[in-house]
Design an enzyme around this catalytic site. Structure first.
Site, PDB file in Angstrom:
ATOM      1  N   SER A  19     -18.998 -48.444 -23.015  1.00  0.00           N
ATOM      2  CA  SER A  19     -20.068 -48.679 -22.049  1.00  0.00           C
ATOM      3  C   SER A  19     -20.078 -50.163 -21.683  1.00  0.00           C
ATOM      4  O   SER A  19     -20.122 -51.022 -22.547  1.00  0.00           O
ATOM      5  CB  SER A  19     -21.395 -48.258 -22.671  1.00  0.00           C
ATOM      6  OG  SER A  19     -22.442 -48.423 -21.762  1.00  0.00           O
ATOM      7  N   GLU A  89     -22.631 -55.371 -21.692  1.00  0.00           N
ATOM      8  CA  GLU A  89     -22.845 -54.797 -23.023  1.00  0.00           C
ATOM      9  C   GLU A  89     -21.636 -55.081 -23.906  1.00  0.00           C
ATOM     10  O   GLU A  89     -21.770 -55.290 -25.106  1.00  0.00           O
ATOM     11  CB  GLU A  89     -23.082 -53.286 -22.929  1.00  0.00           C
ATOM     12  CG  GLU A  89     -23.440 -52.654 -24.241  1.00  0.00           C
ATOM     13  CD  GLU A  89     -24.024 -51.265 -24.100  1.00  0.00           C
ATOM     14  OE1 GLU A  89     -24.666 -50.823 -25.058  1.00  0.00           O
ATOM     15  OE2 GLU A  89     -23.857 -50.624 -23.050  1.00  0.00           O
TER      16      GLU A  89
END
EC number: 1.3.1.98
Length: 102
Positions: A19, A89
């Site tokens: 992600s 992230e």
């Protein structure tokens, strides 16, 4: 999320860093990326996944600059489209993030 569900929803058999962006307060990163028209967007050998927009894929020998540049393009488009500022992230190593954002 079980393995079968993850495989159906995420590009787990592709070369990704996982992600890419954190979900901002009040939004989901993948939805913001999709709404900004970034699904399938490419730069060099890097591509925004068509399966799940919050994954950047190394399609054909993408360089770190390809991945970084594509991610920054996604961030720019999302900011312009929705006003949300996406934050990475994944941990980027050896990059002057301030210089890349300019």
């Amino acid at each position: 999320m079980g393995w079968a569900a993850r495989e159906a929803a995420q590009p787990i058999r592709e070369r990704t860093g996982g992600s890419t962006f954190k979900n901002p307060d009040g939004g989901k990163a993948w939805q913001l990326i999709d709404a900004a028209g970034c699904r399938g967007l490419t730069r060099g050998g890097a591509q925004v996944s068509a399966m799940h927009c919050n994954f950047l894929i190394n399609r054909a020998g993408a360089t770190a600059a390809d991945i970084e540049g594509l991610g920054e393009e996604v961030r720019r488009r999302v900011r312009e489209h929705s006003g949300y500022d996406l934050h990475w992230e994944i941990k980027r190593i050896g990059v002057d993030a301030a210089a890349v954002s300019r």
